[in-house]
Every structure is written in structure tokens, then in C-alpha cells.
Design a protein around this motif. Structure first.
Motif, PDB file in Angstrom:
ATOM      1  N   ASP A   8     -34.592 -28.793   3.577  1.00 31.30           N
ATOM      2  CA  ASP A   8     -34.060 -27.859   4.315  1.00 31.30           C
ATOM      3  C   ASP A   8     -32.498 -28.140   3.747  1.00 31.30           C
ATOM      4  OD1 ASP A   8     -36.061 -26.000   3.584  1.00 31.30           O
ATOM      5  OD2 ASP A   8     -36.238 -25.900   6.183  1.00 31.30           O
ATOM      6  N   PRO A   9     -31.252 -27.638   3.838  1.00 28.66           N
ATOM      7  CA  PRO A   9     -29.479 -27.384   3.747  1.00 28.66           C
ATOM      8  C   PRO A   9     -29.511 -27.431   5.588  1.00 28.66           C
ATOM      9  CG  PRO A   9     -30.366 -25.165   2.278  1.00 28.66           C
ATOM     10  CD  PRO A   9     -31.180 -26.102   3.137  1.00 28.66           C
ATOM     11  N   CYS A  10     -28.860 -28.593   5.577  1.00 29.41           N
ATOM     12  CA  CYS A  10     -28.634 -28.775   7.111  1.00 29.41           C
ATOM     13  C   CYS A  10     -28.030 -27.575   8.023  1.00 29.41           C
ATOM     14  CB  CYS A  10     -27.937 -29.750   7.333  1.00 29.41           C
ATOM     15  SG  CYS A  10     -27.568 -30.744   8.832  1.00 29.41           S
ATOM     16  N   PRO A  11     -28.536 -27.089   8.622  1.00 31.70           N
ATOM     17  CA  PRO A  11     -28.310 -26.045   9.579  1.00 31.70           C
ATOM     18  C   PRO A  11     -26.732 -26.082   9.847  1.00 31.70           C
ATOM     19  CG  PRO A  11     -29.646 -27.235  11.363  1.00 31.70           C
ATOM     20  CD  PRO A  11     -29.265 -27.637   9.320  1.00 31.70           C
ATOM     21  N   CYS A  12     -25.770 -27.890  10.095  1.00 31.37           N
ATOM     22  CA  CYS A  12     -24.710 -28.237  10.212  1.00 31.37           C
ATOM     23  C   CYS A  12     -23.706 -27.497   8.908  1.00 31.37           C
ATOM     24  CB  CYS A  12     -24.264 -28.991  10.810  1.00 31.37           C
ATOM     25  SG  CYS A  12     -23.951 -30.882   9.518  1.00 31.37           S
ATOM     26  N   GLY A  13     -23.955 -27.267   8.204  1.00 26.51           N
ATOM     27  CA  GLY A  13     -23.030 -26.716   7.387  1.00 26.51           C
ATOM     28  C   GLY A  13     -22.301 -27.869   6.915  1.00 26.51           C
ATOM     29  N   SER A  14     -22.803 -28.589   6.861  1.00 27.10           N
ATOM     30  CA  SER A  14     -22.083 -29.842   6.016  1.00 27.10           C
ATOM     31  C   SER A  14     -22.255 -30.433   4.080  1.00 27.10           C
ATOM     32  CB  SER A  14     -22.622 -31.442   5.964  1.00 27.10           C
ATOM     33  OG  SER A  14     -24.288 -31.624   5.866  1.00 27.10           O
ATOM     34  N   GLY A  15     -23.663 -28.787   3.495  1.00 25.30           N
ATOM     35  CA  GLY A  15     -24.162 -28.789   2.080  1.00 25.30           C
ATOM     36  C   GLY A  15     -24.986 -30.203   1.979  1.00 25.30           C
ATOM     37  N   LYS A  16     -25.431 -30.951   2.864  1.00 20.91           N
ATOM     38  CA  LYS A  16     -25.890 -32.189   2.429  1.00 20.91           C
ATOM     39  C   LYS A  16     -28.328 -31.614   2.674  1.00 20.91           C
ATOM     40  CE  LYS A  16     -23.387 -35.480   3.812  1.00 20.91           C
ATOM     41  NZ  LYS A  16     -23.227 -36.901   4.535  1.00 20.91           N
ATOM     42  N   LYS A  17     -29.045 -32.221   2.489  1.00 16.97           N
ATOM     43  CA  LYS A  17     -30.059 -32.082   3.048  1.00 16.97           C
ATOM     44  C   LYS A  17     -30.350 -32.330   3.828  1.00 16.97           C
ATOM     45  CE  LYS A  17     -32.837 -31.614  -1.095  1.00 16.97           C
ATOM     46  NZ  LYS A  17     -33.751 -32.979  -1.905  1.00 16.97           N
ATOM     47  N   TYR A  18     -31.128 -31.401   5.075  1.00 13.81           N
ATOM     48  CA  TYR A  18     -31.105 -31.952   6.876  1.00 13.81           C
ATOM     49  C   TYR A  18     -31.502 -33.985   6.841  1.00 13.81           C
ATOM     50  CZ  TYR A  18     -33.123 -31.135  11.422  1.00 13.81           C
ATOM     51  OH  TYR A  18     -33.091 -32.113  12.756  1.00 13.81           O
ATOM     52  N   LYS A  19     -32.590 -34.160   6.308  1.00 11.64           N
ATOM     53  CA  LYS A  19     -33.088 -35.687   6.055  1.00 11.64           C
ATOM     54  C   LYS A  19     -31.672 -36.491   6.124  1.00 11.64           C
ATOM     55  CE  LYS A  19     -34.808 -36.036   1.410  1.00 11.64           C
ATOM     56  NZ  LYS A  19     -36.079 -36.050   0.647  1.00 11.64           N
ATOM     57  N   ARG A  20     -30.644 -36.090   5.093  1.00 14.84           N
ATOM     58  CA  ARG A  20     -30.069 -37.055   5.038  1.00 14.84           C
ATOM     59  C   ARG A  20     -28.699 -36.700   5.608  1.00 14.84           C
ATOM     60  NH1 ARG A  20     -32.099 -40.688   2.118  1.00 14.84           N
ATOM     61  NH2 ARG A  20     -32.777 -40.111  -0.195  1.00 14.84           N
ATOM     62  N   CYS A  21     -28.747 -35.354   6.875  1.00  6.23           N
ATOM     63  CA  CYS A  21     -27.535 -35.407   7.481  1.00  6.23           C
ATOM     64  C   CYS A  21     -27.601 -35.373   9.407  1.00  6.23           C
ATOM     65  CB  CYS A  21     -27.482 -33.918   7.077  1.00  6.23           C
ATOM     66  SG  CYS A  21     -25.442 -33.549   8.010  1.00  6.23           S
ATOM     67  N   CYS A  22     -28.013 -34.309   9.335  1.00  2.00           N
ATOM     68  CA  CYS A  22     -28.477 -34.347  10.959  1.00  2.00           C
ATOM     69  C   CYS A  22     -30.242 -34.878  11.224  1.00  2.00           C
ATOM     70  CB  CYS A  22     -28.195 -32.886  11.564  1.00  2.00           C
ATOM     71  SG  CYS A  22     -26.776 -32.769  11.137  1.00  2.00           S
ATOM     72  N   LEU A  23     -30.754 -34.899  10.782  1.00  2.15           N
ATOM     73  CA  LEU A  23     -32.407 -35.501  10.907  1.00  2.15           C
ATOM     74  C   LEU A  23     -32.247 -36.585  11.705  1.00  2.15           C
ATOM     75  CD1 LEU A  23     -35.322 -35.157  11.276  1.00  2.15           C
ATOM     76  CD2 LEU A  23     -35.764 -35.606   8.920  1.00  2.15           C
ATOM     77  N   PRO A  24     -31.176 -37.758  11.540  1.00  2.62           N
ATOM     78  CA  PRO A  24     -31.795 -39.035  12.120  1.00  2.62           C
ATOM     79  C   PRO A  24     -31.194 -39.150  13.405  1.00  2.62           C
ATOM     80  CG  PRO A  24     -31.096 -39.734   9.814  1.00  2.62           C
ATOM     81  CD  PRO A  24     -31.218 -37.806  10.049  1.00  2.62           C
ATOM     82  N   VAL A  25     -30.011 -38.010  13.669  1.00  3.01           N
ATOM     83  CA  VAL A  25     -29.320 -37.842  15.340  1.00  3.01           C
ATOM     84  C   VAL A  25     -30.482 -37.199  15.732  1.00  3.01           C
ATOM     85  CG1 VAL A  25     -27.743 -36.857  16.145  1.00  3.01           C
ATOM     86  CG2 VAL A  25     -27.167 -38.364  14.047  1.00  3.01           C
ATOM     87  N   HIS A  26     -30.935 -36.265  15.231  1.00  6.98           N
ATOM     88  CA  HIS A  26     -31.895 -35.281  16.263  1.00  6.98           C
ATOM     89  C   HIS A  26     -32.894 -35.999  16.737  1.00  6.98           C
ATOM     90  CE1 HIS A  26     -30.732 -31.618  14.469  1.00  6.98           C
ATOM     91  NE2 HIS A  26     -29.208 -31.668  15.049  1.00  6.98           N
ATOM     92  N   GLN A  27     -33.570 -37.001  15.842  1.00 11.89           N
ATOM     93  CA  GLN A  27     -34.760 -37.827  15.796  1.00 11.89           C
ATOM     94  C   GLN A  27     -34.128 -38.919  16.821  1.00 11.89           C
ATOM     95  OE1 GLN A  27     -35.711 -39.277  12.111  1.00 11.89           O
ATOM     96  NE2 GLN A  27     -37.920 -38.043  12.006  1.00 11.89           N
ATOM     97  N   ALA A  28     -33.407 -39.266  17.021  1.00 10.38           N
ATOM     98  CA  ALA A  28     -32.907 -40.549  18.010  1.00 10.38           C
ATOM     99  C   ALA A  28     -32.301 -39.740  19.200  1.00 10.38           C
ATOM    100  CB  ALA A  28     -31.665 -41.276  17.440  1.00 10.38           C
ATOM    101  N   GLU A  29     -32.165 -38.237  19.313  1.00 11.39           N
ATOM    102  CA  GLU A  29     -31.774 -37.789  21.045  1.00 11.39           C
ATOM    103  C   GLU A  29     -33.375 -37.613  21.132  1.00 11.39           C
ATOM    104  OE1 GLU A  29     -30.193 -34.959  19.530  1.00 11.39           O
ATOM    105  OE2 GLU A  29     -27.732 -34.927  19.132  1.00 11.39           O
ATOM    106  N   GLN A  30     -34.236 -37.303  20.060  1.00  7.27           N
ATOM    107  CA  GLN A  30     -35.169 -36.927  20.778  1.00  7.27           C
ATOM    108  C   GLN A  30     -36.252 -38.179  21.153  1.00  7.27           C
ATOM    109  OE1 GLN A  30     -37.491 -35.096  18.014  1.00  7.27           O
ATOM    110  NE2 GLN A  30     -36.708 -32.721  18.210  1.00  7.27           N
ATOM    111  N   ASP A  31     -35.972 -39.677  20.643  1.00  7.24           N
ATOM    112  CA  ASP A  31     -36.901 -40.881  20.757  1.00  7.24           C
ATOM    113  C   ASP A  31     -35.650 -41.155  22.433  1.00  7.24           C
ATOM    114  OD1 ASP A  31     -38.321 -40.148  18.192  1.00  7.24           O
ATOM    115  OD2 ASP A  31     -37.331 -41.998  17.939  1.00  7.24           O
ATOM    116  N   ALA A  32     -34.806 -41.118  22.395  1.00  6.86           N
ATOM    117  CA  ALA A  32     -34.186 -41.389  23.754  1.00  6.86           C
ATOM    118  C   ALA A  32     -34.579 -41.056  24.958  1.00  6.86           C
ATOM    119  CB  ALA A  32     -32.736 -41.127  23.534  1.00  6.86           C
ATOM    120  N   ALA A  33     -34.439 -38.999  24.130  1.00 11.29           N
ATOM    121  CA  ALA A  33     -34.759 -37.971  26.338  1.00 11.29           C
ATOM    122  C   ALA A  33     -36.386 -38.626  26.303  1.00 11.29           C
ATOM    123  CB  ALA A  33     -34.870 -36.365  25.545  1.00 11.29           C
ATOM    124  N   ARG A  34     -37.222 -38.751  25.072  1.00 10.73           N
ATOM    125  CA  ARG A  34     -38.803 -39.469  25.876  1.00 10.73           C
ATOM    126  C   ARG A  34     -38.671 -41.074  26.952  1.00 10.73           C
ATOM    127  NH1 ARG A  34     -40.006 -37.282  20.668  1.00 10.73           N
ATOM    128  NH2 ARG A  34     -40.071 -38.724  19.930  1.00 10.73           N
TER     129      ARG A  34
END
Length: 147
Positions: A8-34
Motif C-alpha cells: 500500500d502507499p505509505c501513510p506518511c505521504g511520501s508516495g513510496k510503498k509502505y515496505k520501502r518507506c516506513c515499514l522498516p522503522v515501524h518494525q524496528a520500533e515494535q522489536d525495540a518495544a518487545r
């Protein structure tokens, strides 16, 4: 809340696919929280060095490096350092805010404003509803993109 698909398009509005934009950051945040370490419960004298002191120094070093790189025109490296801040220090807003600075330096005002507002919300969600820095970030976002 609907789940964002990888393609899907990234919700941050960059125009990139979510997997190429904010997904790695969100995954890292979740991993760090765990895997976040539990806070130390024993008291220690303020002068006793500990691992947290060197972590704080590294946070400050990385955070201060971003504006230096922006001033030198090294925007890609500034973005990398900002993302490193997000990965290593997900409990603070520095990485989000610094990404806003990088976007602003690139002239990508829409993403800069989004990151400034996200950093302000992050600070407030952390229990500081009247935080001066959050208010400053909101003012900065409003100056760039008046309501």
C-alpha cells in the motif's frame, strides 16, 4: 484502525510503498518495544558511571550529527543517521524530528510537517501534555503549513 499492507502507499505521504518507506522503522520500533530492558530499580550515586551514560552520549552525538550533515549538504547521510536514531532510540522523539529536518532541507514540506507533528504527538503521548518542545514543534509545523 485498518492494517497497512506492505504494498500500500505509505501513510506518511511520501508516495513510496509502505515496505520501502516506513515499514522498516515501524518494525524496528515494535522489536525495540518487545525487547526493551526493564528499568534498573537499585539506586546509584549520580557520579557512578554506567551503561546508560554512554547510551545517552551516543544519542546526543547522533542527534547533533544530523544538523551538521544538513548544513554540509549531506542529506542522504543525514537521513541515514536519523533512521539510525529511530532504530536505536525508539523511546525518544529525536529520530522523528530529525527526519523532519531532513525533509525540510530537501524542500519536502509536506513530509517535514508530518514528522514535526508526529514528534510533538510522540512527546505528548509519553506523558508530557504541556511540553515546551512539543509546542515548539507544533509551531514549526504551523509556520511551514499554516492551518
Amino acid at each position: 484502525m485498518t492494517k497497512i499492507g506492505r504494498n500500500d502507499p505509505c501513510p506518511c505521504g511520501s508516495g513510496k510503498k509502505y515496505k520501502r518507506c516506513c515499514l522498516p522503522v515501524h518494525q524496528a520500533e515494535q522489536d525495540a518495544a518487545r525487547t526493551a530492558p526493564q528499568p534498573e530499580t537499585r539506586s546509584r550515586p549520580l557520579w557512578e558511571p554506567n551503561e546508560a551514560d554512554s547510551e545517552f552520549e551516543e544519542l546526543v552525538r547522533l542527534s547533533n550529527r544530523v544538523p551538521e550533515l544538513i548544513e554540509q549538504g549531506h542529506l542522504d547521510e543525514a537521513e541515514q543517521v536519523s533512521r539510525e536514531l529511530l532504530r536505536r532510540f525508539p523511546e525518544v522523539s529525536d529520530g522523528i524530528e530529525r527526519l523532519g529536518h531532513v525533509h525540510e532541507a530537501r524542500g519536502d514540506i509536506e513530509n517535514a510537517v508530518a514528522h514535526y507533528r508526529k514528534a510533538a504527538a510522540f512527546i505528548r503521548d509519553g506523558g508530557a501534555p504541556d511540553d515546551e518542545h512539543a509546542a515548539w514543534l507544533d509551531d514549526l509545523a504551523d509556520r511551514l503549513d499554516p492551518p
